[in-house]
Design an enzyme around this catalytic site. Structure first.
Site, mmCIF file in Angstrom:
data_model
loop_
_atom_site.group_PDB
_atom_site.id
_atom_site.type_symbol
_atom_site.label_atom_id
_atom_site.label_comp_id
_atom_site.label_asym_id
_atom_site.label_seq_id
_atom_site.Cartn_x
_atom_site.Cartn_y
_atom_site.Cartn_z
ATOM 1 N N GLN A 90 0.852 -1.308 0.007
ATOM 2 C CA GLN A 90 0.058 0.098 0.059
ATOM 3 C C GLN A 90 0.802 1.189 -0.013
ATOM 4 O OE1 GLN A 90 -2.692 0.412 3.369
ATOM 5 N NE2 GLN A 90 -4.210 1.526 2.231
ATOM 6 N N GLU A 112 -2.757 -3.961 7.576
ATOM 7 C CA GLU A 112 -3.876 -4.768 7.792
ATOM 8 C C GLU A 112 -3.792 -5.962 6.691
ATOM 9 O OE1 GLU A 112 -3.950 -1.803 6.602
ATOM 10 O OE2 GLU A 112 -5.421 -1.382 5.169
ATOM 11 N N HIS A 139 -7.214 -1.480 15.445
ATOM 12 C CA HIS A 139 -7.118 -0.792 14.322
ATOM 13 C C HIS A 139 -6.895 -1.859 12.947
ATOM 14 C CE1 HIS A 139 -6.865 2.691 11.359
ATOM 15 N NE2 HIS A 139 -6.357 1.769 10.525
ATOM 16 N N GLU A 140 -5.704 -2.418 13.086
ATOM 17 C CA GLU A 140 -5.678 -3.493 11.848
ATOM 18 C C GLU A 140 -6.683 -4.576 11.777
ATOM 19 O OE1 GLU A 140 -3.771 -1.965 9.999
ATOM 20 O OE2 GLU A 140 -2.727 -0.584 11.253
ATOM 21 N N HIS A 145 -9.671 -3.477 10.127
ATOM 22 C CA HIS A 145 -9.625 -3.466 8.654
ATOM 23 C C HIS A 145 -10.102 -4.630 8.015
ATOM 24 C CE1 HIS A 145 -8.057 0.064 7.199
ATOM 25 N NE2 HIS A 145 -6.950 0.232 8.105
ATOM 26 N N GLU A 168 -9.989 4.007 5.684
ATOM 27 C CA GLU A 168 -9.769 4.572 6.829
ATOM 28 C C GLU A 168 -10.682 5.100 8.104
ATOM 29 O OE1 GLU A 168 -6.821 3.125 8.021
ATOM 30 O OE2 GLU A 168 -5.869 2.561 6.121
ATOM 31 N N ASP A 180 0.950 8.543 -1.560
ATOM 32 C CA ASP A 180 2.230 8.768 -0.243
ATOM 33 C C ASP A 180 2.565 9.899 0.085
ATOM 34 O OD1 ASP A 180 2.427 5.802 -0.154
ATOM 35 O OD2 ASP A 180 4.342 5.602 -1.183
ATOM 36 N N TYR A 208 -8.641 9.545 8.140
ATOM 37 C CA TYR A 208 -8.758 8.996 9.122
ATOM 38 C C TYR A 208 -9.948 9.418 10.279
ATOM 39 C CZ TYR A 208 -4.461 5.851 8.233
ATOM 40 O OH TYR A 208 -3.840 5.208 7.566
ATOM 41 N N MET A 242 7.030 6.178 10.485
ATOM 42 C CA MET A 242 7.167 7.380 9.904
ATOM 43 C C MET A 242 6.322 8.346 10.934
ATOM 44 S SD MET A 242 7.031 7.216 5.750
ATOM 45 C CE MET A 242 5.560 6.117 5.821
ATOM 46 N N LYS A 243 5.494 7.691 11.719
ATOM 47 C CA LYS A 243 5.007 8.635 12.639
ATOM 48 C C LYS A 243 5.698 9.119 13.655
ATOM 49 C CE LYS A 243 0.957 8.332 15.960
ATOM 50 N NZ LYS A 243 0.309 7.536 16.846
HETATM 51 N N1 BES Z 1 -3.429 0.913 5.868
HETATM 52 C C1 BES Z 1 -2.880 1.636 6.786
HETATM 53 C C2 BES Z 1 -1.247 1.957 6.741
HETATM 54 C C3 BES Z 1 -0.973 2.455 5.449
HETATM 55 C C4 BES Z 1 -1.940 3.613 4.873
HETATM 56 C C5 BES Z 1 -0.035 2.039 4.491
HETATM 57 C C6 BES Z 1 -1.531 4.108 3.675
HETATM 58 C C7 BES Z 1 0.301 2.609 3.288
HETATM 59 C C8 BES Z 1 -0.365 3.792 3.031
HETATM 60 C C9 BES Z 1 -3.002 1.146 8.623
HETATM 61 O O1 BES Z 1 -3.981 0.318 8.604
HETATM 62 C C10 BES Z 1 -2.913 2.365 9.365
HETATM 63 O O2 BES Z 1 -3.653 3.126 9.175
HETATM 64 N N2 BES Z 1 -1.897 2.199 10.270
HETATM 65 C C11 BES Z 1 -1.740 3.360 11.256
HETATM 66 C C12 BES Z 1 -2.197 2.779 12.492
HETATM 67 C C13 BES Z 1 -3.680 3.415 12.928
HETATM 68 C C14 BES Z 1 -3.831 2.888 14.507
HETATM 69 C C15 BES Z 1 -4.123 4.649 12.557
HETATM 70 C C16 BES Z 1 -0.374 3.564 11.272
HETATM 71 O O3 BES Z 1 0.637 2.942 10.695
HETATM 72 O O4 BES Z 1 -0.034 4.495 12.075
HETATM 73 ZN ZN ZN Z 2 -5.778 1.861 8.845
#
Ligand code: BES
Ligand code: ZN
Length: 589
Positions: free
Chosen positions: A129, A261, A285-286, A289, A308, A365, A373, A538-539
């Site tokens: 993704q 997910e 969360h995952e 999904h 999301e 991206d 979200y 990245m967060k």
């Molecule tokens: N599907 C996403 C991760 C993602 C989104 C990867 C878009 C690549 C492109 C995954 O479900 C997600 O949202 N992860 C979040 C966690 C969350 C609790 C909001 C994350 O990685 O921070």
């Molecule tokens: Zn997600």
């Protein structure tokens, strides 16, 4: 020519690929896959078939019987990659492509043994993704189309291959092993996933298992032990779990997301392993999904909020069921803060503050944010308030049922809810949510006593008994509420009393480091640098690099940390940090 997905060359007038058979040999020494993909068509077809590819070296394109097929690999487009056009003679049922991937494949990260927790064996994982599957397999890389697949991965015998699919066996031959997998449920290509490394596992319930490198497995098994309760709670809310197994893979620290997910095998960052299960909402969360996103998928990235926003809503419902409304409200509040920050970051690009976006020419991206979200979740909570909990929950079950294993647009969602709950869209002024910027007045507000206690402090130093009672999420809420720059004395006192710089809870630690850096409290610099070298999520990278790079006094620390760590970051994370540093430099001039 017709096209529906701005991020794919797929032409919806052309035949649909229905299933994939993939044979791939994993070559760690050259960092590539030698592969053969057989794409089976839904019906005997003729004419042009356009596929998405990125950085693939195409060796041959044939029919199933080996007859060469005329094809053209078009010039590379920066976001989409290179279109592979194949000429299908009348009656074609399948095409076979032999190819190899590039060491730079955007979906793959190849780790040296030193980058793993065991330190002895290499590791490889995929992250498809949003639009990276095409760098591993030539296919119609749009979530509009679902495929089933079978895969055989040839790997070094001392490693294991896991896939987001059902395991069908392993055969060992000399130095090599072949692992066979099958995905019987049709999935959008972004959910194709695998990993190869030294892995061990623990069963957590008859249908849930956690995988990790041996050094991490005990801690991972403890952290995620409650997964079966989560699945049961989710089933009670959203209906039976449709993917048979729910396994989890604890990723190496460079995994760029919190979680992904991948069906039957969710990928999770090791930064969730805090030792006290305080960060498992990412797992929730995952898991959510499995219904929202994997069963009912967005047809393309312009409707990403359907994936999301629904999943955040579902995640909060599961948390409410398991931990109570107070806990769910704290998560709502944290989400609301994150949303305000994203809206602020997108001041100059308000079109990205809509739920439905227009993304032609835009890399998904690059515009990834909390808007789909948290604004998506708020919109659904507003609809829930308007309809009433019971009616809304019943609608949600019907929605999931109506669109299961399908891919839909915002209009499909609107038509369904309007038919089933007439008037409810109008009641909340849905067009303002969907195509408007920002958050409409009257959006639901999180309410909770614990939240009030934090808000009343207005950033002042908390009394010790109060702070001792705080969960990780309350610490995050508090730290984010401290006005900045905070006086040096305030930072010193916080750290002295509560040992924040030593925290091993990454969410709390990063919230603290960002506050400290934004306040010029440079005592935390070594710890910030340490985090940037230890994790690639990245967060965490984003706010730390931004905080460091914005202040000319600490920009060199950011530049140095990136120089040191860039080789260990995932390709997507590397690009993000490059962009952040570039933006910081140009903001200076
Ligand atoms: N599907 C996403 C991760 C993602 C989104 C990867 C878009 C690549 C492109 C995954 O479900 C997600 O949202 N992860 C979040 C966690 C969350 C609790 C909001 C994350 O990685 O921070
Ligand atoms: Zn997600």
């Amino acid at each position: 020519m017709a096209r529906r997905d701005p991020h794919s060359y797929n032409d919806d007038l052309q035949p649909d690929v229905e299933s994939l058979e993939l044979l791939a040999r994993v070559d760690f020494s050259h960092r590539l896959l030698h592969a053969e993909a057989t794409l089976k068509l839904a019906a005997p077809s003729e004419g042009v078939l356009d596929l998405d590819t990125r950085e693939l070296t195409i060796e041959s394109v044939t029919a199933e019987d080996g007859t060469p097929l005329a094809h053209v690999l078009h010039p590379v487009e920066p976001i989409l990659g290179a279109r592979l056009s194949i000429e299908l003679p009348a009656g074609t049922r399948a095409v076979r492509i032999r190819y190899r991937t590039s060491p730079e494949a955007s979906a793959l990260q190849w780790l040296e043994p030193a980058q793993t927790s065991g330190g002895q064996k290499p590791f490889l994982f995929s992250q498809c993704q949003a639009i990276h599957a095409r760098s591993v397999v030539p296919l119609q890389d749009t979530p509009r189309l679902r495929i089933r697949y079978r895969a055989e991965l040839t790997i070094p015998r001392e490693l294991r291959a896991v896939m987001a699919a059902a395991h069908r066996g392993r055969t060992e031959q000399g130095e090599l092993a072949i692992e066979r997998y099958e995905m019987p449920q049709p999935i959008p290509p972004y959910l194709f996933a695998f990993a190869v490394g030294e892995l061990s596992s623990r069963d957590l319930s008859p249908r849930a298992r956690v995988w990790a490198e041996p050094a991490m497995i005990e801690r991972a098994a403890y952290e995620f032990a409650e997964v079966e309760r989560m699945i049961a709670a989710a089933e009670a809310l959203f209906g039976p779990y449709d993917w048979e197994r729910f396994d989890m893979l604890t990723m190496p620290p460079s995994f760029p997301y919190g979680g992904m997910e991948n069906p039957r095998l969710t990928f999770l960052t090791p930064t969730l392993i805090a030792g006290d299960r305080s960060l498992v909402n990412v797992l929730t969360h995952e898991l959510a999904h499995s219904w929202t996103g994997n069963l009912v998928s967005n047809a393309n990235a312009e409707h990403f909020w359907l994936n999301e926003g629904f999943t955040v809503y579902a995640e909060r419902r599961i948390i409410e069921a398991l931990e109570g409304p107070e806990s769910a409200s704290l998560h709502d509040a944290l989400g609301r803060r994150a949303l305000e920050e994203s809206l602020e970051d997108f001041r100059a690009r308000p079109a990205l503050c809509r739920l439905r976006t227009e993304l032609t020419g835009i890399d998904p991206d690059e515009v990834y944010s909390q808007v789909p979200y948290q604004k998506g979740c708020l919109f659904l909570q507003a609809l829930e308030q308007a309809a009433g909990r019971e009616a809304f929950s019943a609608w949600l079950r019907r929605y999931l049922d109506a669109f299961r294993f399908r891919s839909i647009t915002t209009d499909d969602f609107c038509a369904h809810i309007e038919r089933e709950l007439p008037g409810v869209l109008g009641k909340v002024d849905a067009p303002r949510w969907i195509d408007g910027e920002g958050v409409p007045e009257g959006a639901p507000k999180p309410r909770s006593r614990r939240l009030d206690a934090i808000e009343q402090l207005a950033g002042a130093l908390p009394a010790e008994p109060l702070a001792q009672s705080w969960s990780a999420i309350e610490w995050q809420l508090y730290l984010e509420s401290v006005p900045r720059p905070a006086p040096e004395g305030h930072c010193l006192a916080l750290d002295e009393r509560f040992g924040l710089t030593r925290s091993t809870n990454y969410e709390v630690l990063v919230a603290w480091l960002v506050l400290a850096l934004q306040s010029g409290h440079h005592a935390v610099l070594p710890r910030a640098e340490e985090v940037l070298g230890a994790v690639g999520r990245m967060k965490f990278l984003r706010p730390l690099y931004v905080a460091l790079a914005r202040d000319p006094r600490t920009r060199p620390v950011a530049e140095r940390a990136f120089e040191r760590s860039r080789a260990g970051y995932h390709p997507i994370a590397r690009e993000l940090v490059e962009r952040l540093l570039r933006e910081a430099r140009s903001a200076e001039q």
